[in-house]
Scaffold this active site. Structure first.
Site, PDB file in Angstrom:
ATOM      1  N   LYS A  49     -18.772  22.128  31.302  1.00 34.02           N
ATOM      2  CA  LYS A  49     -18.332  22.246  32.704  1.00 34.02           C
ATOM      3  C   LYS A  49     -16.978  21.525  32.854  1.00 34.02           C
ATOM      4  CE  LYS A  49     -23.044  22.916  34.084  1.00 34.02           C
ATOM      5  NZ  LYS A  49     -24.056  22.893  35.124  1.00 34.02           N
ATOM      6  N   GLU A  60     -30.867  31.281  33.471  1.00 36.76           N
ATOM      7  CA  GLU A  60     -30.702  29.960  34.060  1.00 36.76           C
ATOM      8  C   GLU A  60     -31.126  29.998  35.522  1.00 36.76           C
ATOM      9  OE1 GLU A  60     -27.634  27.395  31.863  1.00 36.76           O
ATOM     10  OE2 GLU A  60     -26.551  28.579  33.324  1.00 36.76           O
ATOM     11  N   GLY A 114     -28.866  21.226  36.520  1.00 38.11           N
ATOM     12  CA  GLY A 114     -28.342  19.918  36.931  1.00 38.11           C
ATOM     13  C   GLY A 114     -29.253  19.174  37.891  1.00 38.11           C
ATOM     14  N   SER A 171     -31.468  22.013  32.886  1.00 41.24           N
ATOM     15  CA  SER A 171     -32.055  20.696  32.618  1.00 41.24           C
ATOM     16  C   SER A 171     -32.790  20.603  31.279  1.00 41.24           C
ATOM     17  CB  SER A 171     -32.973  20.270  33.776  1.00 41.24           C
ATOM     18  OG  SER A 171     -32.231  20.183  34.973  1.00 41.24           O
ATOM     19  N   GLU A 190     -22.589  28.814  38.746  1.00 39.22           N
ATOM     20  CA  GLU A 190     -21.581  28.083  39.530  1.00 39.22           C
ATOM     21  C   GLU A 190     -20.382  28.974  39.826  1.00 39.22           C
ATOM     22  OE1 GLU A 190     -21.408  24.641  36.954  1.00 39.22           O
ATOM     23  OE2 GLU A 190     -23.446  24.140  37.581  1.00 39.22           O
ATOM     24  N   ASN A 203     -22.391  23.609  27.505  1.00 39.15           N
ATOM     25  CA  ASN A 203     -21.471  23.962  28.583  1.00 39.15           C
ATOM     26  C   ASN A 203     -20.967  22.643  29.161  1.00 39.15           C
ATOM     27  OD1 ASN A 203     -20.198  24.739  30.914  1.00 39.15           O
ATOM     28  ND2 ASN A 203     -22.018  25.525  31.951  1.00 39.15           N
ATOM     29  N   HIS A 243     -21.689  32.506  35.010  1.00 41.11           N
ATOM     30  CA  HIS A 243     -22.478  31.288  35.246  1.00 41.11           C
ATOM     31  C   HIS A 243     -22.752  31.170  36.753  1.00 41.11           C
ATOM     32  CE1 HIS A 243     -23.512  27.070  35.688  1.00 41.11           C
ATOM     33  NE2 HIS A 243     -23.889  27.118  34.425  1.00 41.11           N
TER      34      HIS A 243
HETATM   35  P1  PGA Z   1     -27.836  21.543  33.001  1.00 38.14           P
HETATM   36  O1  PGA Z   1     -26.808  22.773  33.154  1.00 38.14           O
HETATM   37  O2  PGA Z   1     -28.325  21.549  31.572  1.00 38.14           O
HETATM   38  O3  PGA Z   1     -27.034  20.330  33.342  1.00 38.14           O
HETATM   39  O4  PGA Z   1     -28.949  21.786  33.959  1.00 38.14           O
HETATM   40  C1  PGA Z   1     -27.034  23.989  32.503  1.00 38.14           C
HETATM   41  C2  PGA Z   1     -25.906  24.954  32.834  1.00 38.14           C
HETATM   42  O5  PGA Z   1     -25.419  24.949  33.971  1.00 38.14           O
HETATM   43  O6  PGA Z   1     -25.473  25.757  31.983  1.00 38.14           O
END
Ligand code: PGA
Length: 252
Positions: A11, A167, A173, A212, A97, A9, A95
């Site tokens: 982003k 997730e 993140g 992460s 976010e 992803n 997601h």
């Molecule tokens: P990350 O993000 O691996 O940077 O923690 C995962 C995601 O948001 O899909």
């Protein structure tokens, strides 16, 4: 055996030049491996670039969002059919976010899931609890509610052509990964919820973990019995990391 998926992803990261370097490195480092699929979910403007770069490679691609509508006066939105026009195979839906920053409700996420399948895309449905929810002991209630919204509107059979990504919001993140045991417990819960409606389908459903994931911790996560791969944010932007994660998925 369930098929495994490692999905990047990206982003809101990237540029034509940076993507070119990353895609070249991924193409050189990722080769077809039985039972494991790779995909990159990229920002809309780069879909044409990714389609051209990955044609013939063993890496699929997709988007990070789509409209719940098929077409119409929805300024700024992008439909599933448009994503198919650029060869997308996958699309992220719900997601955290999108849910937290753009107010996507369970209902809207369920609509997007349906729209994705209607356009022939494989939705990667993201679910997960916040830290506050985990600390208050309501993880299963939250994840169960997010799943139910989709099961109620699309029916359990729709999950044949879908992937679920667990997730935990507190692990995204932050560098704070869920322990393999914490992740496994929620994955088993999700499989159980689906299994109550269709045991055979649940047994074959790919449920990937996100939050992460790095080359260094991927293998211990992927060895858990209900974890079928990963949804990768930050580490998907670093070719060696993403390749190492994909290799870990192929080893277990
Ligand atoms: P990350 O993000 O691996 O940077 O923690 C995962 C995601 O948001 O899909």
């Amino acid at each position: 055996m369930r098929s495994r998926l490692v999905a990047g992803n990206w982003k809101m990261h990237g540029s034509l030049a940076a993507n070119r370097r990353l895609l070249e490195a991924l193409k050189a480092g990722l080769h077809a491996s039985a039972g494991v699929q790779y995909t990159v979910c990229v920002p809309y403007p780069y879909l044409a670039q990714v389609e051209a770069a990955l044609a013939g490679a063993s890496i699929a691609w997709g988007a990070q969002n789509l409209s719940e509508h098929a077409q119409g006066a929805y300024t700024g939105e992008v439909s599933g059919a448009m994503l198919r026009d650029f060869g997308c195979r996958h699309v992220l839906v719900g997601h955290s976010e999108r849910r937290a920053l753009y107010g996507e409700t369970d209902k809207r996420v369920a609509g997007k899931f349906q729209a994705a399948q209607g356009a022939g895309l494989i939705p990667i449905l993201c679910v997960g609890e916040t830290l506050q929810e985990r600390d208050s002991g309501v993880t299963e209630i939250v994840v169960g509610r997010q799943l139910a919204a989709v099961l109620d509107s699309s029916g359990v059979g729709a999950l044949v052509n879908a992937v679920i990504a667990y997730e935990p919001v507190w692990a995204i993140g932050t560098g704070r990964t869920a322990t393999p045991q914490q992740a496994q417990a929620v994955h088993a819960f999700i499989r159980g919820v689906v299994g109550r409606q269709d045991a055979k389908l649940a047994a074959g459903l790919s449920i990937v973990y996100g939050g992460s994931v790095k080359g260094a911790n991927a293998k211990e996560l992927f060895t858990m019995s209900d974890i079928d791969g990963g949804l990768i944010g930050g580490a998907a932007l670093v070719a060696e990391e993403f390749i190492a994660i994909c290799a870990a998925a192929g080893q277990v």
